[in-house]
Design a protein around this motif. Sequence first.
Motif, short mmCIF file in Angstrom:
data_model
loop_
_atom_site.label_atom_id
_atom_site.label_comp_id
_atom_site.label_asym_id
_atom_site.label_seq_id
_atom_site.Cartn_x
_atom_site.Cartn_y
_atom_site.Cartn_z
N VAL A 1 5.20 5.16 4.13
CA VAL A 1 3.88 5.66 3.76
C VAL A 1 3.21 6.37 4.94
O VAL A 1 2.62 7.43 4.79
CB VAL A 1 2.98 4.49 3.27
N TYR B 1 0.84 -1.20 0.00
CA TYR B 1 0.00 0.00 0.00
C TYR B 1 0.88 1.25 0.00
O TYR B 1 1.76 1.40 0.84
CB TYR B 1 -0.93 0.01 1.22
N GLY B 2 0.58 2.14 -0.96
CA GLY B 2 1.45 3.31 -1.15
C GLY B 2 2.72 2.88 -1.86
O GLY B 2 3.83 3.26 -1.52
N SER B 3 2.52 2.07 -2.89
CA SER B 3 3.62 1.35 -3.54
C SER B 3 4.52 2.23 -4.40
O SER B 3 5.58 1.79 -4.83
CB SER B 3 3.06 0.23 -4.41
N GLY B 4 4.09 3.47 -4.67
CA GLY B 4 4.88 4.31 -5.57
C GLY B 4 4.99 3.66 -6.93
O GLY B 4 4.01 3.14 -7.47
N ASP C 1 -1.63 2.43 -5.07
CA ASP C 1 -1.15 3.79 -4.82
C ASP C 1 -2.26 4.77 -5.17
O ASP C 1 -3.11 4.48 -6.01
CB ASP C 1 0.11 4.09 -5.65
N SER C 2 -2.23 5.94 -4.51
CA SER C 2 -3.27 6.94 -4.79
C SER C 2 -2.96 7.76 -6.04
O SER C 2 -3.79 8.55 -6.48
CB SER C 2 -3.43 7.88 -3.58
N ASP D 1 -7.13 5.05 -2.44
CA ASP D 1 -6.72 5.69 -1.19
C ASP D 1 -7.57 5.06 -0.09
O ASP D 1 -8.77 5.29 -0.01
CB ASP D 1 -6.97 7.20 -1.29
#
Length: 198
Positions: free
Chosen positions: A111, A44-47, A66-67, A93
């Motif tokens: 993150v 989560y928030g893997s870029g 990722d957002s 998100d």
Amino acid sequence: MEENIFETIAKKYDSPERIELANIIARKVSEELIQSKDKTLIDYGSGTGLIGLQIADSVKTAILVDSSENMVEIINNKVAANKTPNVKAFVADFTKDMIEIKADIILVSLVLLHIPDTKVILEELYETLNTDGNLIIIDFDKNPNVYHPKVHNGFVADELEALLTSVGFKSTDIQPFHHGEKLFMKHDATLFIAVSKK
């Protein structure tokens, strides 16, 4: 709608410094995934997938979330180029979107410091984990020299552990594993790994 800074920097995100740090983190996370070949992992928030794509071989399915749409587009290009069929990527998100997926392992690497309400995201991650699942957090030890209006200046292990317990996690093990120069907003910093069981 607040501008997502990561949309802007996505194409320049994979700098030599970020790649080097991702390699260090991926090696550490891999140690936690030794018996995970049948597991589903969410990064989560893997870029751009610098860590998630490296550890994908350790699990049955790796879901990179990722957002930033631009970040996810870069992941999808890497997946297509490297033919990694067990990797999926999508934009979400967890603090705003209803997520229907479940996972055995969730990784949040560098993150939490970007999310204003730590407890809210931990609650969402807890709900997304299967029973007996593991949450793996990689982040910085608290550093009083760091200041940014939109970023936490790291975390105190005892406080983070108490927060994870209050959310419902049964146990947490937190260990520092890497210290580097100018890692965190141009300040020296220590990375920790926190592994919590649901």
